[in-house]
Design a protein around this motif. Structure first.
Motif, PDB file in Angstrom:
ATOM      1  N   TYR A 167       4.706   7.166   4.411  1.00  0.00           N
ATOM      2  CA  TYR A 167       4.526   8.453   3.091  1.00  0.00           C
ATOM      3  C   TYR A 167       5.646   8.521   2.468  1.00  0.00           C
ATOM      4  O   TYR A 167       6.325   8.157   1.387  1.00  0.00           O
ATOM      5  CB  TYR A 167       2.908   8.509   2.585  1.00  0.00           C
ATOM      6  CG  TYR A 167       1.776   7.418   2.562  1.00  0.00           C
ATOM      7  CD1 TYR A 167       2.347   5.895   2.355  1.00  0.00           C
ATOM      8  CD2 TYR A 167       0.790   7.767   3.192  1.00  0.00           C
ATOM      9  CE1 TYR A 167       0.557   4.872   1.939  1.00  0.00           C
ATOM     10  CE2 TYR A 167      -0.159   7.604   3.446  1.00  0.00           C
ATOM     11  CZ  TYR A 167      -0.102   5.174   2.843  1.00  0.00           C
ATOM     12  OH  TYR A 167      -1.684   5.518   3.259  1.00  0.00           O
TER      13      TYR A 167
ATOM     14  N   TYR B 181       0.808   3.444  -3.417  1.00  0.00           N
ATOM     15  CA  TYR B 181       0.494   4.872  -2.538  1.00  0.00           C
ATOM     16  C   TYR B 181       1.418   6.361  -3.194  1.00  0.00           C
ATOM     17  O   TYR B 181       1.001   7.369  -3.759  1.00  0.00           O
ATOM     18  CB  TYR B 181       0.290   5.566  -0.726  1.00  0.00           C
ATOM     19  CG  TYR B 181      -0.136   6.981  -0.348  1.00  0.00           C
ATOM     20  CD1 TYR B 181      -1.553   6.970  -0.697  1.00  0.00           C
ATOM     21  CD2 TYR B 181       0.735   7.672  -0.251  1.00  0.00           C
ATOM     22  CE1 TYR B 181      -2.032   9.057  -0.359  1.00  0.00           C
ATOM     23  CE2 TYR B 181       0.417   8.926   0.148  1.00  0.00           C
ATOM     24  CZ  TYR B 181      -0.887   9.857  -0.371  1.00  0.00           C
ATOM     25  OH  TYR B 181      -1.535  10.683   0.292  1.00  0.00           O
TER      26      TYR B 181
ATOM     27  N   GLY C 149      -5.323   6.777   0.223  1.00  0.00           N
ATOM     28  CA  GLY C 149      -4.786   6.547   1.557  1.00  0.00           C
ATOM     29  C   GLY C 149      -4.614   7.625   2.426  1.00  0.00           C
ATOM     30  O   GLY C 149      -3.387   7.453   3.765  1.00  0.00           O
TER      31      GLY C 149
ATOM     32  N   ALA D 280      -2.676   2.231   5.142  1.00  0.00           N
ATOM     33  CA  ALA D 280      -2.244   2.338   3.720  1.00  0.00           C
ATOM     34  C   ALA D 280      -2.236   0.561   3.887  1.00  0.00           C
ATOM     35  O   ALA D 280      -2.272  -0.105   2.805  1.00  0.00           O
ATOM     36  CB  ALA D 280      -0.267   1.804   3.887  1.00  0.00           C
TER      37      ALA D 280
ATOM     38  N   GLY E 192       1.145  -1.260  -0.175  1.00  0.00           N
ATOM     39  CA  GLY E 192       0.174  -0.122   0.353  1.00  0.00           C
ATOM     40  C   GLY E 192       0.665   1.182   0.051  1.00  0.00           C
ATOM     41  O   GLY E 192       0.635   1.874  -1.187  1.00  0.00           O
TER      42      GLY E 192
ATOM     43  N   VAL F 213      -5.190   0.439   1.524  1.00  0.00           N
ATOM     44  CA  VAL F 213      -4.705   1.102   0.158  1.00  0.00           C
ATOM     45  C   VAL F 213      -4.157  -0.181  -0.557  1.00  0.00           C
ATOM     46  O   VAL F 213      -4.076   0.001  -2.046  1.00  0.00           O
ATOM     47  CB  VAL F 213      -3.385   2.834  -0.050  1.00  0.00           C
ATOM     48  CG1 VAL F 213      -2.965   2.615  -1.384  1.00  0.00           C
ATOM     49  CG2 VAL F 213      -4.065   3.092   1.072  1.00  0.00           C
TER      50      VAL F 213
END
Length: 444
Positions: A139, A62, A265, A270, A58, A273
């Motif tokens: 992220y 993202y 996201g 995550a 994820g 995602v």
């Protein structure tokens, strides 16, 4: 044998020698290359999801979505510029202007790509680690690492579209559809076998290397096919700038095509995602036949777009979309009936994505049933509606995501995205029917 089979199947679209040549140089190669791409893409999906798991996959997805947005924003106008004016200049023998176009676009894209990449990375570093204006999340570092892809990818897109403008279509298909995914798949498998495990930094690093290898490949091929020696570069910068500027709204809209991933996201963790994006990738197999259809029928739409051939155009559209549905329906049934087993190909942790897979597949089947509305609008001079309705669809997507995703998670995102896709198709369908009198709907 393949050519003979396809010639018989596509006989309604083959009216002259140019169509027969196009069958050999465009349709068959694109079919083969695109088929290979789908296989490679699913193998990469399986390797990444099974080795990274939902959460790390994820984060990977993202970060890649953010970079896709930034890259698309940086290069989209130049891609269309390269295709349009390469074809026009070479048809007129104006090689000096084409060399100037290439030189000007290359330098400008390199500067823009580097500025966007460096600016994004610097902004994140200052905002997160220095000024503490943005909270640190999982992220941030992957996005900063992925930023180095932006200038490379913008130049890859430039070269591929310069080749498309020269009608060297098979070569232009190779970087994105064969070279990059094949190298990445081999690299992932080899590293997994040697190291015995895979982590997120390694996956990002191998992806970056695959972009570098692809860039080297396309630059080498381009310069082998084109010799600029002895050609004096000429420039028409005002015209080129005007063309790129005119595409600003379309660029903004297209850049948000992965809004679902970014919204999910931002609102959820995550792992959701990762599960959602895996479901979306599996569902995308439904788009294979409509992609091939668009490649085949685009010239026929342009050729038959006259009052005298209106009836022929209607019959061709209806017959074509029915054939696409005939091939797509079995894929849809398999995806729905075996949705749980398909999601578990990525691991048992991905099973919660089953409802999302079903929702996305239903949306894509409706997309197919509405027919080639985007391509039809482009070929008949109504492309502005594509941009208008896509912009409205984005607002619908954002609104529904804000309402549904906090409560329903990835299934809410799937409903929001599917709803916006259905809106765009329906709006395009009714507009095209009103403007041209042609129905792209499967039932005519």
């Amino acid at each position: 044998m393949v050519k003979k089979l396809l010639t018989n199947l596509l006989s309604p679209f083959i009216k002259n020698e140019d169509d027969i040549t196009r069958l050999s140089t465009v349709i068959i190669p694109s079919f083969i290359v695109r088929s290979g791409y789908f296989i490679l893409a699913y193998l990469i999906l399986l390797v990444l999801t099974r080795t990274l798991g939902p959460s790390r996959y994820g984060i990977y997805s993202y970060a890649a979505a953010i970079i896709f947005l930034l890259t698309n924003f940086s290069s989209y106008g130049f891609e269309m510029l390269a295709v349009k004016y390469t074809s026009a200049y070479l048809a007129k023998g104006e090689k000096g202007l084409w060399k100037g176009l290439y030189t000007w676009s290359y330098k400008l894209l390199l500067i823009i790509g580097a500025m966007v990449a460096g600016g994004t990375a610097l902004f994140l570093w200052l905002s997160v680690y220095v000024l503490h204006l943005i909270p640190k999340t999982a992220y941030i570092l992957p996005i900063m690492a992925f930023c180095s892809i932006i200038p490379i990818y913008t130049l890859i897109n430039l070269y591929t579209n310069l080749l498309r403008g020269q009608n060297k279509l098979l070569i232009s298909f190779l970087p994105d559809n064969t070279v990059k995914p094949l190298f990445l798949l081999i690299a992932l498998i080899v590293f997994r076998l040697i190291a015995g495990k895979m982590n997120l930094p390694i996956a990002i690093g191998l992806n970056l290397i695959s972009f570098i290898v692809t860039f080297i490949f396309i630059v080498t091929v381009f310069h082998r096919k084109n010799n600029f020696k002895g050609i004096e570069a000429k420039y028409d910068k005002p015209k080129w700038r005007s063309f790129v500027t005119s595409l600003f709204l379309l660029t903004c809209v297209t850049s948000l095509s992965r809004l679902d991933i970014i919204m999910l996201g931002s609102l959820k963790d995550a792992s959701q995602v990762g599960i959602y994006y895996a479901a979306e990738r599996y569902a995308s197999s439904l788009l294979f036949f409509i992609y091939v259809m668009n490649t085949i029928i685009a010239p026929s739409i342009a050729r038959l777009n006259t009052p005298e051939d209106k009836e022929k155009l209607q019959k061709m559209i209806t017959r074509t979309i029915r054939w696409v549905m005939l091939f797509s329906a079995p894929v849809f049934i398999v995806l729905i009936v075996f949705s749980g087993q398909i999601m578990q190909l990525s691991g048992t942790q991905f099973l919660p994505g089953k409802p999302s897979l079903i929702i996305i597949c239903c949306g894509l089947l409706i997309d197919i049933a509405f027919g080639p509305v985007g391509n039809f609008a482009l070929m008949t001079g109504h492309e502005k509606y594509n941009t208008i309705y896509a912009a409205i669809g984005i607002f619908i997507n954002i609104a529904l995501n804000l309402i549904l995703t906090p409560h329903m998670g990835l299934n809410g995102t799937a409903i929001a995205t599917t709803s916006s896709v259905i809106f765009w198709n329906a709006a395009m369908f009714f507009t095209i029917k009103k403007k041209t009198g042609i129905s792209t709907w499967i039932f005519g």
